[in-house]
Design a protein around this motif. Structure first.
Motif, PDB file in Angstrom:
ATOM      1  N   GLU A 130      34.766  38.244  57.383  1.00  0.00           N
ATOM      2  CA  GLU A 130      34.123  39.365  56.683  1.00  0.00           C
ATOM      3  C   GLU A 130      34.881  40.677  56.884  1.00  0.00           C
ATOM      4  N   GLY A 131      35.554  40.850  58.009  1.00  0.00           N
ATOM      5  CA  GLY A 131      36.274  42.100  58.279  1.00  0.00           C
ATOM      6  C   GLY A 131      37.726  42.083  57.844  1.00  0.00           C
ATOM      7  N   ALA A 132      38.147  41.002  57.129  1.00  0.00           N
ATOM      8  CA  ALA A 132      39.569  40.867  56.770  1.00  0.00           C
ATOM      9  C   ALA A 132      40.021  41.985  55.833  1.00  0.00           C
ATOM     10  N   ARG A 162      50.286  27.601  53.230  1.00  0.00           N
ATOM     11  CA  ARG A 162      50.969  28.407  54.243  1.00  0.00           C
ATOM     12  C   ARG A 162      50.883  29.903  53.950  1.00  0.00           C
ATOM     13  N   GLU A 163      50.778  30.277  52.663  1.00  0.00           N
ATOM     14  CA  GLU A 163      50.641  31.692  52.328  1.00  0.00           C
ATOM     15  C   GLU A 163      49.210  32.152  52.596  1.00  0.00           C
ATOM     16  N   GLY A 164      49.107  33.394  53.033  1.00  0.00           N
ATOM     17  CA  GLY A 164      47.780  33.963  53.225  1.00  0.00           C
ATOM     18  C   GLY A 164      47.161  34.327  51.881  1.00  0.00           C
ATOM     19  N   LEU A 165      45.892  33.955  51.670  1.00  0.00           N
ATOM     20  CA  LEU A 165      45.157  34.248  50.431  1.00  0.00           C
ATOM     21  C   LEU A 165      43.879  34.978  50.791  1.00  0.00           C
ATOM     22  N   LEU A 166      43.649  36.103  50.086  1.00  0.00           N
ATOM     23  CA  LEU A 166      42.461  36.902  50.375  1.00  0.00           C
ATOM     24  C   LEU A 166      41.862  37.362  49.054  1.00  0.00           C
ATOM     25  N   LEU A 167      40.605  36.970  48.829  1.00  0.00           N
ATOM     26  CA  LEU A 167      39.866  37.390  47.635  1.00  0.00           C
ATOM     27  C   LEU A 167      38.719  38.274  48.095  1.00  0.00           C
ATOM     28  N   PHE A 168      38.721  39.526  47.616  1.00  0.00           N
ATOM     29  CA  PHE A 168      37.668  40.460  48.047  1.00  0.00           C
ATOM     30  C   PHE A 168      37.336  41.403  46.906  1.00  0.00           C
ATOM     31  N   THR A 169      36.232  42.098  47.029  1.00  0.00           N
ATOM     32  CA  THR A 169      35.745  42.992  45.974  1.00  0.00           C
ATOM     33  C   THR A 169      36.123  44.437  46.290  1.00  0.00           C
ATOM     34  N   ASP A 216      34.331  46.779  47.173  1.00  0.00           N
ATOM     35  CA  ASP A 216      33.640  47.320  48.361  1.00  0.00           C
ATOM     36  C   ASP A 216      33.965  46.536  49.630  1.00  0.00           C
ATOM     37  N   ASP A 217      35.123  45.819  49.615  1.00  0.00           N
ATOM     38  CA  ASP A 217      35.636  45.085  50.779  1.00  0.00           C
ATOM     39  C   ASP A 217      34.796  43.877  51.174  1.00  0.00           C
ATOM     40  N   THR A 218      33.960  43.386  50.264  1.00  0.00           N
ATOM     41  CA  THR A 218      33.249  42.138  50.542  1.00  0.00           C
ATOM     42  C   THR A 218      34.229  40.976  50.372  1.00  0.00           C
ATOM     43  N   GLN A 255      51.602  40.425  47.303  1.00  0.00           N
ATOM     44  CA  GLN A 255      51.250  40.678  45.905  1.00  0.00           C
ATOM     45  C   GLN A 255      49.732  40.778  45.826  1.00  0.00           C
ATOM     46  N   ILE A 256      49.269  41.831  45.190  1.00  0.00           N
ATOM     47  CA  ILE A 256      47.826  42.030  45.033  1.00  0.00           C
ATOM     48  C   ILE A 256      47.525  42.180  43.549  1.00  0.00           C
ATOM     49  N   TYR A 257      46.556  41.413  43.059  1.00  0.00           N
ATOM     50  CA  TYR A 257      46.157  41.435  41.663  1.00  0.00           C
ATOM     51  C   TYR A 257      44.720  41.939  41.560  1.00  0.00           C
ATOM     52  N   HIS A 258      44.405  42.585  40.451  1.00  0.00           N
ATOM     53  CA  HIS A 258      43.065  43.140  40.277  1.00  0.00           C
ATOM     54  C   HIS A 258      42.497  42.682  38.935  1.00  0.00           C
ATOM     55  N   HIS A 259      41.219  42.396  38.937  1.00  0.00           N
ATOM     56  CA  HIS A 259      40.514  42.015  37.707  1.00  0.00           C
ATOM     57  C   HIS A 259      39.104  42.580  37.762  1.00  0.00           C
ATOM     58  N   ARG A 260      38.649  43.074  36.604  1.00  0.00           N
ATOM     59  CA  ARG A 260      37.284  43.619  36.522  1.00  0.00           C
ATOM     60  C   ARG A 260      36.461  42.741  35.591  1.00  0.00           C
ATOM     61  N   ASP A 261      35.256  42.384  36.030  1.00  0.00           N
ATOM     62  CA  ASP A 261      34.377  41.537  35.232  1.00  0.00           C
ATOM     63  C   ASP A 261      32.938  41.987  35.425  1.00  0.00           C
ATOM     64  N   GLN A 262      32.300  42.308  34.295  1.00  0.00           N
ATOM     65  CA  GLN A 262      30.892  42.719  34.307  1.00  0.00           C
ATOM     66  C   GLN A 262      30.646  43.855  35.295  1.00  0.00           C
ATOM     67  N   GLY A 263      31.567  44.824  35.261  1.00  0.00           N
ATOM     68  CA  GLY A 263      31.391  46.016  36.091  1.00  0.00           C
ATOM     69  C   GLY A 263      31.819  45.855  37.524  1.00  0.00           C
ATOM     70  N   LEU A 264      32.243  44.671  37.950  1.00  0.00           N
ATOM     71  CA  LEU A 264      32.667  44.446  39.327  1.00  0.00           C
ATOM     72  C   LEU A 264      34.184  44.261  39.365  1.00  0.00           C
ATOM     73  N   GLY A 265      34.821  44.825  40.398  1.00  0.00           N
ATOM     74  CA  GLY A 265      36.258  44.699  40.560  1.00  0.00           C
ATOM     75  C   GLY A 265      36.604  43.707  41.654  1.00  0.00           C
ATOM     76  N   TYR A 266      37.605  42.860  41.381  1.00  0.00           N
ATOM     77  CA  TYR A 266      38.011  41.829  42.329  1.00  0.00           C
ATOM     78  C   TYR A 266      39.508  41.968  42.620  1.00  0.00           C
ATOM     79  N   PHE A 267      39.873  41.853  43.903  1.00  0.00           N
ATOM     80  CA  PHE A 267      41.268  41.833  44.329  1.00  0.00           C
ATOM     81  C   PHE A 267      41.611  40.442  44.838  1.00  0.00           C
TER      82      PHE A 267
END
Length: 407
Positions: free
Chosen positions: A58-60, A27-34, A36-38, A96-108
């Protein structure tokens, strides 16, 4: 020998199809993006919150950005997470938004839950309000303890000087009491001689003996010196009383102190009286006091500011110098100014002097909290501190305070 056990096969990471199947009923909205908004994953609840079609995930991320506070993603990058409330569509959503960086790429990774109904929203607001109130109380308590700790540390540094200021008058009062004891012994001797004369058949025969006693004990000098000795002793006791009273007023924690209308000049004189031993050997103090009305303030806290600025001015003077204390009124504001002819403050240091724990003094000579606490106190009084300084010529700090606090 029994054959070795075959380890169970380690399951592979779920495919995107499996993840989507697992997230569809959530029921909760989940959004995983980079960065650069990918968009990597946006479940149906998220698409519904953002109003994007099922095949338009793609435009979320780009649609989410305008709904967030400007610094939300920046805070998530810097601290690993951000949380808050958003208006999405016709309702309110906790995010709630979480951030993680892996191998030079950032993920939200964002999770979003719609607050259903007015009661839920009120509950959410009350919970956040309670959390904020508790945080404010903890912060306020910590600031009060820090203020009192710095105040007592300052008094500790001044203790030797205060003891010297008290010992001086106590010393000459003690000496005067010794002289007074001798004077009283001499006066009682003369009184006894007069009593013998009064009991004698012919008192006139004892007048030469009385005159001899008066001359030998120098009663004329005692009669002249005794009033001066008593006045000097009284002045010494009053000075000790004043120092102790000022020290008590100054060290008062202020926990129950309320805002009151106060004569700022009295606080200035009280503070100068306490710290004078620190300044008098190298500073000439000038007072240029104007006519001030009673100012609404917390007097104990303002005394702390006066002391910090006066001591800093004294430390800025290397050998001999002058400190001028001025007061005045500008419209509905009163001001107190401290000017010294010391070394001044360079422009680069001027940017940092109000920062906590910043000090230019040698290690162990200062906490770096004096000006920071002074700034907080004046800010609490809805006032400001103005600084003018020229390296090699001196500095001028001006405290500007409202005469009446805004209601």
């Amino acid at each position: 020998m029994a054959p070795a056990a075959i380890p169970p096969e380690v399951p592979s990471f779920p495919s995107r199809h499996v993840l989507e199947a697992l997230l569809d009923p959530v029921r909760e909205g989940l959004l995983l993006f980079t960065d650069d908004d990918t968009v990597l994953i946006a479940n149906p609840a998220m698409q519904a919150l953002l109003g994007v079609p099922a095949d338009g995930e793609e435009g979320a991320a780009s649609r989410l950005r305008p709904l967030l506070p400007p610094d939300a993603l920046l805070q998530a990058r810097q601290h690993g997470q951000w949380s808050g409330s958003l208006v999405m569509g016709d309702g309110v959503v906790t995010a709630q938004i979480y951030h993680h960086r892996d191998q030079g790429l950032g993920y939200f990774l964002g999770t979003f839950r719609r607050i259903e109904g007015h009661a839920d929203y009120e509950r959410e607001l009350q919970q956040r309000h309670a959390e904020l109130r508790q945080a404010y109380q903890r912060l306020n308590g910590a600031q009060e303890k820090l203020l009192q700790s710095e105040k007592m540390a300052s008094i500790g540094q001044l203790a030797a000087g205060v003891a010297h200021e008290i010992n001086n008058p106590i010393g000459y009062v003690h000496s005067n009491l010794g002289s007074l004891q001798e004077y009283l012994r001499s006066l009682f001797t003369v009184i006894e001689a007069y009593e013998r004369a009064l009991r004698a058949p012919d008192p006139k025969t004892l007048i030469p003996e009385i005159d001899d006693i008066r001359t030998r004990l120098d009663i004329d000098f005692i009669s002249r010196d005794l009033p001066q000795l008593m006045a000097e002793s009284r002045e010494g006791i009053e000075r000790v009383t004043r120092i102790v009273r000022d020290l008590k007023d100054f060290s008062y924690s202020g926990r129950d102190e309320s805002w009151k209308l106060v004569d700022l000049h009295a606080g200035l004189e009280s503070t100068i009286n306490i710290i004078w031993n620190e300044l008098k050997y190298k500073v000439q103090l000038h007072r240029e006091f104007g006519q001030l009305p009673l100012v609404e303030c917390l007097p104990s806290e303002l005394n702390q500011v006066y002391m910090n600025l006066l001591l800093n001015a004294g430390h800025a003077i290397a050998d001999r110098g002058t400190i001028t204390v001025r007061t005045g009124v500008d419209g509905d504001q009163a001001w107190v100014e401290f000017e010294d002819d010391g070394g001044g403050i360079s422009p680069e240091l001027r940017q940092r002097i109000f920062d906590p724990f910043f000090t230019t003094k040698p290690v162990g000579s200062g906490t770096g909290l004096g000006l920071s606490i002074s700034y907080s106190i004046i800010n609490k009084h809805n006032g400001r501190i103005d600084l003018e300084s020229t390296p090699g010529e001196g500095s001028k700090f001006r405290l500007v305070l409202p005469i009446k606090q805004p209601r």
